[in-house]
Design a protein around this motif. Sequence first.
Motif, PDB file in Angstrom:
ATOM      1  N   HIS A  11      -2.373 -21.853   9.883  1.00  0.00           N
ATOM      2  CA  HIS A  11      -1.325 -22.364  11.084  1.00  0.00           C
ATOM      3  C   HIS A  11      -0.073 -23.201  10.652  1.00  0.00           C
ATOM      4  N   ALA A  12      -0.220 -23.662   9.235  1.00  0.00           N
ATOM      5  CA  ALA A  12       0.778 -24.440   9.014  1.00  0.00           C
ATOM      6  C   ALA A  12       1.771 -23.491   7.912  1.00  0.00           C
ATOM      7  N   GLY A  13       1.467 -22.317   7.964  1.00  0.00           N
ATOM      8  CA  GLY A  13       2.233 -21.390   7.038  1.00  0.00           C
ATOM      9  C   GLY A  13       1.891 -21.601   5.425  1.00  0.00           C
ATOM     10  N   TRP A  14       0.736 -22.150   5.163  1.00  0.00           N
ATOM     11  CA  TRP A  14       0.590 -22.297   3.943  1.00  0.00           C
ATOM     12  C   TRP A  14      -0.493 -21.090   3.422  1.00  0.00           C
ATOM     13  N   PRO A  15      -0.055 -20.224   2.151  1.00  0.00           N
ATOM     14  CA  PRO A  15      -0.590 -19.268   1.958  1.00  0.00           C
ATOM     15  C   PRO A  15      -2.020 -19.485   1.403  1.00  0.00           C
ATOM     16  N   VAL A  16      -3.135 -19.276   2.251  1.00  0.00           N
ATOM     17  CA  VAL A  16      -4.670 -19.842   1.676  1.00  0.00           C
ATOM     18  C   VAL A  16      -5.047 -18.630   0.918  1.00  0.00           C
ATOM     19  N   ALA A  17      -4.615 -17.351   1.009  1.00  0.00           N
ATOM     20  CA  ALA A  17      -5.369 -16.176   0.308  1.00  0.00           C
ATOM     21  C   ALA A  17      -4.278 -14.994   0.489  1.00  0.00           C
ATOM     22  N   ALA A  18      -4.621 -13.841  -0.232  1.00  0.00           N
ATOM     23  CA  ALA A  18      -3.823 -12.758  -0.155  1.00  0.00           C
ATOM     24  C   ALA A  18      -4.832 -11.525  -0.187  1.00  0.00           C
ATOM     25  N   ILE A  19      -4.102 -10.450   0.546  1.00  0.00           N
ATOM     26  CA  ILE A  19      -5.217  -9.265   0.604  1.00  0.00           C
ATOM     27  C   ILE A  19      -4.065  -8.251  -0.241  1.00  0.00           C
ATOM     28  N   ALA A  20      -4.820  -7.535  -1.306  1.00  0.00           N
ATOM     29  CA  ALA A  20      -4.290  -6.467  -2.013  1.00  0.00           C
ATOM     30  C   ALA A  20      -4.899  -5.369  -2.134  1.00  0.00           C
ATOM     31  N   VAL A  21      -3.892  -4.174  -2.514  1.00  0.00           N
ATOM     32  CA  VAL A  21      -4.696  -2.974  -2.838  1.00  0.00           C
ATOM     33  C   VAL A  21      -4.058  -2.321  -4.105  1.00  0.00           C
ATOM     34  N   THR A  22      -5.077  -1.682  -4.952  1.00  0.00           N
ATOM     35  CA  THR A  22      -4.815  -1.300  -6.350  1.00  0.00           C
ATOM     36  C   THR A  22      -5.196   0.278  -6.348  1.00  0.00           C
ATOM     37  N   TRP A  23      -4.267   1.064  -6.945  1.00  0.00           N
ATOM     38  CA  TRP A  23      -4.414   2.281  -7.123  1.00  0.00           C
ATOM     39  C   TRP A  23      -4.003   2.608  -8.697  1.00  0.00           C
ATOM     40  N   GLU A  24      -4.396   3.876  -9.192  1.00  0.00           N
ATOM     41  CA  GLU A  24      -3.687   4.300 -10.431  1.00  0.00           C
ATOM     42  C   GLU A  24      -2.287   5.124 -10.148  1.00  0.00           C
ATOM     43  N   GLY A  25      -1.525   4.850 -11.043  1.00  0.00           N
ATOM     44  CA  GLY A  25      -0.032   5.300 -11.033  1.00  0.00           C
ATOM     45  C   GLY A  25       0.465   5.679 -12.436  1.00  0.00           C
ATOM     46  N   ASP A  26       1.136   6.682 -12.309  1.00  0.00           N
ATOM     47  CA  ASP A  26       1.841   7.039 -13.582  1.00  0.00           C
ATOM     48  C   ASP A  26       3.142   6.340 -13.699  1.00  0.00           C
ATOM     49  N   ARG A  27       3.299   5.385 -14.655  1.00  0.00           N
ATOM     50  CA  ARG A  27       4.630   4.734 -14.829  1.00  0.00           C
ATOM     51  C   ARG A  27       5.852   5.573 -14.941  1.00  0.00           C
ATOM     52  N   SER A  28       5.586   6.980 -15.227  1.00  0.00           N
ATOM     53  CA  SER A  28       6.957   7.725 -15.510  1.00  0.00           C
ATOM     54  C   SER A  28       7.320   8.428 -14.282  1.00  0.00           C
ATOM     55  N   GLN A  29       6.200   7.999 -13.284  1.00  0.00           N
ATOM     56  CA  GLN A  29       6.592   8.713 -11.861  1.00  0.00           C
ATOM     57  C   GLN A  29       6.449   7.463 -10.943  1.00  0.00           C
ATOM     58  N   PRO A  30       7.667   6.800 -10.555  1.00  0.00           N
ATOM     59  CA  PRO A  30       7.513   5.592  -9.515  1.00  0.00           C
ATOM     60  C   PRO A  30       6.749   6.059  -8.157  1.00  0.00           C
ATOM     61  N   THR A  31       6.007   4.894  -7.688  1.00  0.00           N
ATOM     62  CA  THR A  31       5.687   5.198  -6.400  1.00  0.00           C
ATOM     63  C   THR A  31       6.736   5.596  -5.225  1.00  0.00           C
ATOM     64  N   SER A  32       6.503   6.434  -4.599  1.00  0.00           N
ATOM     65  CA  SER A  32       7.383   6.889  -3.340  1.00  0.00           C
ATOM     66  C   SER A  32       7.582   5.913  -2.434  1.00  0.00           C
ATOM     67  N   THR A  33       8.757   5.749  -1.733  1.00  0.00           N
ATOM     68  CA  THR A  33       8.912   4.888  -0.957  1.00  0.00           C
ATOM     69  C   THR A  33       7.916   5.206   0.367  1.00  0.00           C
ATOM     70  N   ALA A  34       7.702   6.193   0.550  1.00  0.00           N
ATOM     71  CA  ALA A  34       6.784   6.288   1.820  1.00  0.00           C
ATOM     72  C   ALA A  34       5.331   5.967   1.708  1.00  0.00           C
ATOM     73  N   GLU A  35       4.823   6.152   0.137  1.00  0.00           N
ATOM     74  CA  GLU A  35       3.647   5.644  -0.198  1.00  0.00           C
ATOM     75  C   GLU A  35       3.522   4.052  -0.255  1.00  0.00           C
ATOM     76  N   THR A  36       4.596   3.492  -0.620  1.00  0.00           N
ATOM     77  CA  THR A  36       4.754   2.130  -0.693  1.00  0.00           C
ATOM     78  C   THR A  36       4.747   1.405   0.706  1.00  0.00           C
ATOM     79  N   ALA A  37       5.540   2.092   1.319  1.00  0.00           N
ATOM     80  CA  ALA A  37       5.498   1.674   2.968  1.00  0.00           C
ATOM     81  C   ALA A  37       4.263   1.640   3.603  1.00  0.00           C
ATOM     82  N   ALA A  38       3.342   2.930   3.357  1.00  0.00           N
ATOM     83  CA  ALA A  38       2.189   3.014   4.048  1.00  0.00           C
ATOM     84  C   ALA A  38       1.205   1.958   3.525  1.00  0.00           C
ATOM     85  N   MET A  39       1.123   1.762   2.299  1.00  0.00           N
ATOM     86  CA  MET A  39       0.240   0.632   1.557  1.00  0.00           C
ATOM     87  C   MET A  39       0.489  -0.664   2.201  1.00  0.00           C
TER      88      MET A  39
END
Length: 270
Positions: free
Chosen positions: A226-254
């Motif tokens: 309630h005070a704006g302090w970061p008490v935790a974080a939620i994250a998603v992890t997936w496999e990705g080829d570094r030679s092929q950057p994640t698309s903008t659409a994929e990043t936005a969806a995630m």
Amino acid sequence: MPDGSTSGSGTGWLESGSPQVPAADQTLRILAFLARQRGPVAARTVSESLGIPRSTVYHLLAAMAQHGFVVHLPGERRWGLGTAAFELAGGYARQQPLARLGRPLVAALADRVGESAHLAVLTGRDVVYIVEERAPRRPALVTDVGVRLPAHLTASGRAMLAALPREQVRALYPDAAAFADRTGRGPRRPSELRDVLRAARAAGFATEDGEVTLGFRSIGIAVRDHAGWPVAAIAVTWEGDRSQPTSTAETAAMADATSAAAAELERRIR
């Protein structure tokens, strides 16, 4: 029996007007006051706000600094919470209903995006994972419950660090010696971390690409109280080829899916 000693005694009683109160009471009041601030503050501010003699405040702050509960920023003449205080916060987060409230949301997120999702809390310069939901037919990750990882390398850690006051981040990462390494990638000095966190604030989410485990990418969003302090974080992890950057659409969806889960957890904990 208390001996009525003043601030010269680390275990005695300290004067605070009348009546006398134990040093432990003063210490806890100072820690609680610092926890409510948006960043480090001057000892004079602590003294005037709590009505504790300035000499006593300095004495207790110095004792707490020796044990890592507060840190002193000499250039700014201010004091803030130290890594030991974050350890307490992380311990509370693991013991209270945060994991229970977050588990169904993290599970639903993993189902929605088809990738593994997790919930983590910040403890000093590390994140500790308190919920892990593995998506079907996805490879094993290092983010099992109870695992600690360097916060500056993880998406969840970066999301929480980006939500902290800049002075607090500077106290946690004062120099290059504070930066651990896993894959040879990621920030290695304070200026590089500032750039990473600045990008996370601008985007509204944090990312990492191969900095925890080669071949895997993550996106993370902070969960604030309630005070704006970061008490935790939620994250998603997936496999990705570094030679092929994640698309903008994929990043936005995630990001959208993760943001919705973080917003709902914020609503529940408040």
